[in-house]
Design a protein around this motif. Structure first.
Motif, PDB file in Angstrom:
ATOM      1  N   ALA A 106      -5.403   0.003   2.507  1.00  0.00           N
ATOM      2  CA  ALA A 106      -5.509  -1.353   3.051  1.00  0.00           C
ATOM      3  C   ALA A 106      -5.704  -2.377   1.946  1.00  0.00           C
ATOM      4  CB  ALA A 106      -6.668  -1.421   4.051  1.00  0.00           C
ATOM      5  N   SER A 107      -6.547  -2.034   0.937  1.00  0.00           N
ATOM      6  CA  SER A 107      -6.799  -2.961  -0.162  1.00  0.00           C
ATOM      7  C   SER A 107      -5.538  -3.186  -0.991  1.00  0.00           C
ATOM      8  CB  SER A 107      -7.924  -2.417  -1.045  1.00  0.00           C
ATOM      9  OG  SER A 107      -8.211  -3.314  -2.092  1.00  0.00           O
ATOM     10  N   ASP A 145       0.062   5.546   3.218  1.00  0.00           N
ATOM     11  CA  ASP A 145      -0.205   6.672   2.313  1.00  0.00           C
ATOM     12  C   ASP A 145      -0.629   6.126   0.956  1.00  0.00           C
ATOM     13  OD1 ASP A 145      -0.338   9.125   1.074  1.00  0.00           O
ATOM     14  OD2 ASP A 145       1.845   9.377   0.884  1.00  0.00           O
ATOM     15  N   GLN A 197     -13.207  -5.592  -0.438  1.00  0.00           N
ATOM     16  CA  GLN A 197     -13.982  -5.001   0.653  1.00  0.00           C
ATOM     17  C   GLN A 197     -15.341  -5.690   0.714  1.00  0.00           C
ATOM     18  OE1 GLN A 197     -14.527  -0.778   0.360  1.00  0.00           O
ATOM     19  NE2 GLN A 197     -15.430  -0.588   2.402  1.00  0.00           N
ATOM     20  N   TYR A 231      -5.730  -5.798  11.280  1.00  0.00           N
ATOM     21  CA  TYR A 231      -6.059  -4.467  10.756  1.00  0.00           C
ATOM     22  C   TYR A 231      -6.859  -4.576   9.462  1.00  0.00           C
ATOM     23  CZ  TYR A 231      -5.479   0.264   8.919  1.00  0.00           C
ATOM     24  OH  TYR A 231      -5.721   1.515   8.402  1.00  0.00           O
ATOM     25  N   LYS A 266      -4.916   3.954  15.692  1.00  0.00           N
ATOM     26  CA  LYS A 266      -6.021   4.911  15.614  1.00  0.00           C
ATOM     27  C   LYS A 266      -5.898   5.972  16.693  1.00  0.00           C
ATOM     28  CE  LYS A 266      -9.479   1.776  13.601  1.00  0.00           C
ATOM     29  NZ  LYS A 266     -10.739   1.022  13.865  1.00  0.00           N
ATOM     30  N   THR A 308     -10.612  -3.202   8.683  1.00  0.00           N
ATOM     31  CA  THR A 308     -10.768  -2.103   7.720  1.00  0.00           C
ATOM     32  C   THR A 308     -11.533  -2.512   6.472  1.00  0.00           C
ATOM     33  OG1 THR A 308      -8.657  -1.192   8.489  1.00  0.00           O
ATOM     34  CG2 THR A 308      -9.503  -0.367   6.393  1.00  0.00           C
ATOM     35  N   GLY A 320      -3.386   5.213   2.777  1.00  0.00           N
ATOM     36  CA  GLY A 320      -4.033   4.676   3.964  1.00  0.00           C
ATOM     37  C   GLY A 320      -5.520   4.432   3.754  1.00  0.00           C
ATOM     38  N   GLY A 321      -6.254   4.247   4.851  1.00  0.00           N
ATOM     39  CA  GLY A 321      -7.691   4.006   4.782  1.00  0.00           C
ATOM     40  C   GLY A 321      -8.016   2.726   4.034  1.00  0.00           C
ATOM     41  N   VAL A 322      -9.217   2.672   3.466  1.00  0.00           N
ATOM     42  CA  VAL A 322      -9.672   1.485   2.755  1.00  0.00           C
ATOM     43  C   VAL A 322      -8.838   1.258   1.492  1.00  0.00           C
ATOM     44  CG1 VAL A 322     -11.596   0.475   1.483  1.00  0.00           C
ATOM     45  CG2 VAL A 322     -12.011   1.641   3.656  1.00  0.00           C
ATOM     46  N   THR A 323      -8.536   2.340   0.776  1.00  0.00           N
ATOM     47  CA  THR A 323      -7.745   2.199  -0.457  1.00  0.00           C
ATOM     48  C   THR A 323      -6.362   1.648  -0.159  1.00  0.00           C
ATOM     49  OG1 THR A 323      -8.920   4.054  -1.471  1.00  0.00           O
ATOM     50  CG2 THR A 323      -6.808   3.433  -2.445  1.00  0.00           C
TER      51      THR A 323
END
Length: 491
Positions: free
Chosen positions: A451-452, A444, A369, A305, A60, A309, A446-449
């Motif tokens: 990570a899932s 890429d 999530q 992580y 981060k 997230t 990245g973020g929640v999408t």
């Protein structure tokens, strides 16, 4: 060769005879040496768990999400190389000099990591850290024979092994507290005073080089270079989303591993005992099960992580939840001592099925999530603990099989080979997990999408390793029954 004289046997119990007191591990110089040996392993182990906990905060702050797995991969590869040359360094410098080199390398790497302005510099620091940590870990076992009497070797090794349990409690706490307050650099700085103190005690209290150190130890440099290259190739191609390049990298790594096996058959300096690279050999099958088990564990690198997230956990809690695998492993190992019967085939199979069950649970609940929903968190705790417990109850029986199947004149090579195989499988598994995560979208979009998607891919592909290991374990169990008592039995 030893610098401390071994405890002498008690004199004959005749009239006036004096009985030599039984040596104690935690008294006098023995206590100081035991603290040094265990302390080095604690520094190494705390850094492993602390590093995993602070990595989400690191990316981060300085970026480098696509190289997330590299921080662990390079650390472990460097540890392998350090462990391989430890015997030569110890023979050249003695315990005092070897521990000083280890402490300086560990401290230098820690300092570089703490000041890193970018992920590239952080990876350099983690590599140097891994080299120093690998020395500290390997030296603990090697120096035990030099500074403690034989009567205490078993207890000292038990103490050294138990320090990883201590690190499981301390490492996530150190990393989590500093990450919680956005001060991940301070987590690395906090280790430096202990490293300095450790180096001072090593220089002032440990013995130096003995007068006669014996013959020079040969190191399998070519095999080690290929082993490191195989891991680094997988890590390098994991940085690209090109599936073809990733497949090519995996193929090259497999070819390099096969090349190591060919070299080992005719080399004078070898990494592993004879038969270790043949699936037709019980020793080779045992080593492969160990590799597959370690591969199955490595998505744990991403768990802190993903918990932060996807499941709304703080860095501190996420670190401790990720450490449940290590805690389960420790508990499983202790349970296996009570439960083992015969050659341990039943525990190996049971352990593999438990690991598989834990991964299936992880596949179901990790990608969802949940924002900290208690039922999901409990299911995740159960899955991680189950995975660790499964490997824990199977581990002692696997190690025993390695010693049983290794040629009698290669027992020392088998012992060192266990560390080499374990660390190699950890590094390769982490590199492969990084490849899977990045292909799934970890960096890429990245973020929640991302990570899932990565959570689904990591957990699902992890089921492959125990599924491959179970048929091998069944075959070995049938073969051991045919041996009818060849294996040492406990009951």
């Amino acid at each position: 060769m030893t610098d401390i004289p071994a405890a002498t046997a008690a004199t004959s119990p005749g009239r006036g005879a004096k009985t030599e007191p039984e040596p104690r591990l935690f008294s006098g110089r023995n206590g100081l040496f035991a603290a040094m040996l265990a302390g080095g392993v604690v520094l190494h182990a705390i850094n492993i768990f602390m590093g995993g906990t602070v990595m989400p905060s690191v990316v981060k702050d300085i970026g480098g999400l696509d190289a997330y797995a590299w921080a662990t991969t390079l650390f472990v590869v460097a540890s392998i190389l350090a462990a391989a040359v430890t015997a030569r360094v110890l023979r050249a410098l003695g315990p005092r000099g070897a521990y000083l080199v280890a402490a300086l390398a560990f401290g230098a790497g820690t300092l570089v990591a703490s000041l890193a302005p970018s992920m590239t510099v952080l990876l350099v620091g983690r590599t140097i850290q891994g080299f120093g940590g690998g020395f500290l870990y390997a030296l603990a076992y090697a120096v035990t024979r030099r500074v403690l009497p034989p009567a205490l070797w078993g207890r000292a090794i038990g103490l050294i092994s138990s320090t990883f349990g201590v690190a499981t409690l301390i490492g996530p706490a150190v990393g989590g507290v500093f990450a919680q307050y956005h001060a991940w650099r301070a987590a690395f700085w906090s280790l430096l005073p202990f490293v300095v103190l450790f180096a001072i005690v090593a220089v002032t209290k440990l013995p130096g080089k003995a007068a006669n150190e014996g013959s020079e130890i040969r190191i399998a440099w070519l095999q080690l270079a290929l082993l490191a290259a195989a891991v680094l190739v997988v890590s390098a191609v994991s940085l690209t989303p090109d599936l073809l390049l990733n497949a090519a990298g995996l193929a090259i790594a497999l070819l390099m591993t096969g090349w190591i096996g060919r070299i080992e058959r005719r080399a004078d300096a070898r990494l592993l005992p004879k038969g270790a690279f043949s699936l037709a050999s019980p020793l080779g099958a045992t080593y492969l099960i160990i590799v597959l088990l370690m591969m199955a564990m490595q998505p744990d690198t991403f768990v802190p992580y993903l918990l932060q997230t996807l499941h709304g956990q703080s860095p501190l809690i996420a670190g401790y939840l990720a450490a449940l695998i290590a805690i389960g492993w420790t508990v499983g190992t202790m349970a296996s001592v009570r439960w083992r019967r015969g050659d341990g085939s039943g525990l190996i199979l049971t352990g593999l099925f438990l690991v598989l069950g834990g991964i299936v649970l992880l596949t179901i609940f990790l990608p969802v999530q949940s924002d900290g929903a208690l039922p999901v968190v409990i299911a995740l705790c159960a899955s991680l603990t189950l995975m660790g417990f499964g490997i824990g109850i199977s581990w002692p029986s696997l190690v025993t099989r390695v010693y049983h199947y290794a040629p009698p004149d290669e027992q020392e090579l088998a012992s060192g080979g266990m560390t080499t195989v374990q660390l190699f499988a950890s590094a390769l598994g982490t590199a492969a997990a990084g490849m899977v995560a990045n292909l799934a979208g970890f960096a890429d979009p990245g973020g929640v999408t991302g990570a899932s998607r990565a959570a689904i891919a990591l957990a699902a592909t992890s089921t492959i390793w125990p599924l491959l290991a179970i048929p091998l374990a069944i075959r070995m169990a049938r073969a051991s029954r045919r041996e009818a008592g060849d294996m040492p039995r406990e009951g």
